[in-house]
Design a protein around this motif. Structure first.
Motif, short mmCIF file in Angstrom:
data_model
loop_
_atom_site.label_atom_id
_atom_site.label_comp_id
_atom_site.label_asym_id
_atom_site.label_seq_id
_atom_site.Cartn_x
_atom_site.Cartn_y
_atom_site.Cartn_z
N ILE A 244 0.58 -1.05 -0.42
CA ILE A 244 0.22 -0.18 0.19
C ILE A 244 1.25 1.05 -0.17
N ALA A 245 1.83 0.98 0.69
CA ALA A 245 3.38 2.23 0.45
C ALA A 245 3.85 2.88 -0.71
N THR A 246 3.64 2.06 -1.16
CA THR A 246 4.62 1.59 -2.41
C THR A 246 3.37 2.49 -3.76
N LEU A 247 1.97 1.50 -3.24
CA LEU A 247 0.95 2.41 -4.30
C LEU A 247 1.21 4.05 -3.86
N VAL A 248 0.77 4.33 -2.50
CA VAL A 248 0.78 5.58 -1.95
C VAL A 248 1.67 6.76 -2.39
N TYR A 249 2.81 5.59 -2.33
CA TYR A 249 4.05 6.49 -3.03
C TYR A 249 4.62 6.90 -4.37
N ALA A 250 3.49 5.65 -5.42
CA ALA A 250 3.69 5.69 -6.83
C ALA A 250 3.41 7.31 -7.12
N TYR A 251 1.53 7.33 -6.28
CA TYR A 251 0.61 8.70 -7.05
C TYR A 251 1.49 9.87 -5.76
N HIS A 252 1.78 10.07 -4.70
CA HIS A 252 2.77 11.00 -3.96
C HIS A 252 3.73 11.53 -5.29
N ALA A 253 4.82 10.39 -5.72
CA ALA A 253 5.68 11.10 -6.65
C ALA A 253 5.45 11.84 -7.78
N HIS A 254 3.91 11.02 -8.82
CA HIS A 254 3.33 11.58 -9.59
C HIS A 254 2.93 13.23 -9.35
N THR A 255 1.98 14.04 -8.26
CA THR A 255 2.02 14.79 -7.58
C THR A 255 2.46 15.97 -6.93
N HIS A 256 3.78 15.54 -6.56
CA HIS A 256 4.65 16.21 -5.02
C HIS A 256 5.49 16.77 -6.18
N GLN A 257 5.64 18.25 -5.98
CA GLN A 257 6.69 18.96 -6.62
C GLN A 257 8.17 18.20 -6.25
N ASN A 258 7.93 18.11 -5.20
CA ASN A 258 9.96 18.22 -4.33
C ASN A 258 9.29 16.81 -3.73
N ALA A 259 8.81 15.72 -4.54
CA ALA A 259 9.24 14.10 -3.93
C ALA A 259 10.88 13.93 -4.40
N LEU A 260 11.23 12.72 -3.07
CA LEU A 260 12.27 12.17 -3.70
C LEU A 260 12.46 11.66 -4.84
N PHE A 261 11.99 11.43 -5.34
CA PHE A 261 12.21 10.79 -7.16
C PHE A 261 10.98 10.85 -7.66
N ARG A 262 10.80 11.57 -8.44
CA ARG A 262 9.54 12.41 -9.84
C ARG A 262 9.61 10.79 -10.24
N SER A 263 7.89 10.90 -10.57
CA SER A 263 7.79 9.90 -11.53
C SER A 263 7.46 10.08 -12.53
N LYS A 264 8.51 10.80 -13.56
CA LYS A 264 8.94 11.54 -15.11
C LYS A 264 10.36 10.80 -15.03
N LEU A 265 11.02 9.98 -13.57
CA LEU A 265 11.59 9.27 -14.37
C LEU A 265 11.66 7.81 -14.62
N PHE A 266 10.63 7.61 -15.09
CA PHE A 266 10.10 6.15 -15.16
C PHE A 266 9.42 6.28 -16.86
N ARG A 267 9.32 7.87 -17.16
CA ARG A 267 8.79 7.68 -18.37
C ARG A 267 9.95 7.42 -19.68
N ASN A 268 11.15 7.68 -18.67
CA ASN A 268 12.37 6.66 -19.56
C ASN A 268 12.26 5.00 -19.65
N ASN A 269 11.60 4.15 -20.75
CA ASN A 269 11.77 3.26 -21.08
C ASN A 269 12.82 2.57 -20.79
N ILE A 270 14.84 2.92 -20.52
CA ILE A 270 15.21 1.65 -20.66
C ILE A 270 15.19 1.89 -18.90
N TYR A 271 15.22 3.10 -18.38
CA TYR A 271 15.53 3.55 -16.81
C TYR A 271 14.37 2.19 -16.29
#
Length: 464
Positions: A244-271
């Motif tokens: 559950i914490a993993t799923l909540v963090y995934a949402y947090h990474a997508h919406t929070h401007q100052n997230a430790l690891f932003r969801s945009k990292l995973f737009r890179n398919n190779i990464y």
């Protein structure tokens, strides 16, 4: 005489002390990660614990390293590189003393967690110090020198651990960190200025807490699922909380401007493929340094020193692979190499089930050497593939996330190995302990082979 290119110059003497200091931290961390595996049966005997349930000593350290990696860069920027590095050495050294003085399993676990917090800061902050203070054209030379210390720790760790247990006691595998730590403290103020960043973003504490809950929930849930001391309901609850914490963090990474690891990292398919591959393909490989010394001592009754010596061919195999990795990638490409090598690593892990107490020493050494070579090929290729296409602005965040995933995968891998070992020991009975080890190794190998499906997603045109 050929002029030195600006991209790669020899390290200037004024930076030798800084590289030596960072090497101390790297050596301490590398030594501590490997020296403990040979000592687990001796520690279990001293603390009157079952050696098959000692995986918590490894997991507690690795998990706290994984959890605190996201903190390292922010602390260095906020409080200064020297202050953070100095604090890390103090924490690591005091925790090592606490581990040595522990007279119960729970107190040892507590100090291993503290040791992991110090270890989490040592290498990232040391590397950051070199990146900020050493001119970029000399950085490669500095990293090459430092990596020698990183290799020395795993190379001597198992044998040194075995020798210390036989010559003195298991307490010395922790006490050995004290003089090294004191040397590091003395050198820190001489070699490292307290560089800070003028503007530091507000730390994402809510995201950090979510990540900690996710990692601890998953690792401890798996670790305790087969334990008789912890209820199944509690273990499943930990796993659910982690997911559950993993799923909540995934949402947090997508919406929070100052997230430790932003969801945009995973737009890179190779990464994304690289992260998933790193996470799952390390389960079996990372469990091997834990489970093989245990099998050699508990099932085959090998002495600690000989057990440590037997683990050395793995490190030698890793060293042997370093010069050949780049030519192999250039020749066969990332996709084919990772598909073939993932299968070979899994098959090699499963083939450890063929070894018995009567297996000749030379054959065992060759077997371990082959595994070390294949495993190093796997790790370096996965890491290079994962980071190679990241844009510059995402490099730091992407590298930190990869480091965290690598440590989390290690803790989950050891937890899976420990849980499987306990399940099969209960099923076959303690009088058939060798069969329990063999079945566990076959399962770990199968997990690794299945991971090849992730690397099948790599585009066919990927080159070095």
């Amino acid at each position: 005489m050929t002029a030195t290119t600006p991209s790669h110059q020899k390290l200037q003497p004024q930076f030798y002390l800084l590289v030596f200091l960072v090497s101390i931290g790297f050596f301490m961390q590398g030594l501590d990660t490997t020296i403990i595996n040979t000592a687990l049966p001796a520690i279990a005997n001293s603390l009157q614990e079952n050696p098959l349930r000692m995986h918590g000593v490894v997991i507690s350290y690795v998990l706290s390293v994984a959890a605190c990696i996201p903190l390292s860069g922010w602390l260095a920027d906020r409080f200064g590189i020297r202050n953070t590095f100095f604090s890390a050495i103090i924490i690591f050294t005091i925790a090592s003393l606490g581990c040595a003085l522990s007279n119960s399993f729970n107190s040892l676990i507590a100090f291993r967690v503290l040791q992991g917090i110090g270890g989490a800061l040592l290498l990232p902050v040391g590397r950051l110090a070199m990146l900020k203070l050493i001119p970029r054209e000399q950085f490669l030379s500095a990293m090459s020198l430092m990596s020698l210390a990183g290799l020395m720790g795993p190379l001597i760790g198992p044998t040194l651990g075995g020798w210390l247990i036989e010559a003195a006691s298991w307490h010395w595998i922790f006490l050995i960190n004290l003089p090294i730590g004191l040397l590091g403290m003395l050198v820190t103020f001489k070699a490292m200025p307290n560089t800070t960043e003028p503007t530091v973003k507000k730390f994402d504490f809510s995201g950090f807490i979510l990540l900690v809950i996710a990692m601890v929930g998953m690792a401890l849930g798996i670790e305790n699922i087969a334990s008789h001391d912890v209820s199944k309901r509690f273990s499943i609850g930990l796993l659910v909380a982690g997911l559950i914490a993993t799923l909540v963090y995934a949402y947090h990474a997508h919406t929070h401007q100052n997230a430790l690891f932003r969801s945009k990292l995973f737009r890179n398919n190779i990464y994304t493929i690289g992260i998933l591959g790193n996470f799952f393909a390390r389960f079996g490989s990372n469990a091997i340094p834990f489970i093989l010394p245990l099998m050699l001592q508990v099932a085959f009754k090998m002495e600690p020193l000989m057990t440590g010596i037997m683990m050395t061919p793995m490190v030698l195999g890793s060293l042997f692979s370093k010069p050949i990795i780049r030519p192999i990638i250039s020749k066969v490409g990332y996709r084919r190499l990772l598909l073939i090598n993932t299968f070979l690593v899994g098959a090699c892990i499963a083939s450890f089930a063929l070894t018995t107490v009567d297996t000749p020493i030379w054959l065992r050494a060759v077997h371990f050497f082959i595994f070390g070579t294949l495993n190093s090929l796997q790790f370096v290729t996965m890491n290079t593939f994962t980071l190679k296409d990241l844009p510059q602005q995402d490099a730091s965040s992407g590298n930190s996330f990869l480091s965290m995933i690598m440590m989390l995968s290690m803790s989950i891998g050891v937890a899976i190995a420990g849980a499987l070992l306990n399940v099969f020991t209960a099923y076959f009975g303690e009088e058939h302990i060798t069969q329990a080890f063999h079945t566990t190794l076959i399962c770990l190998g199968a997990i690794n082979i299945i991971t090849a499906l992730i690397f099948y997603q790599i585009p066919k045109n990927q080159v070095i």
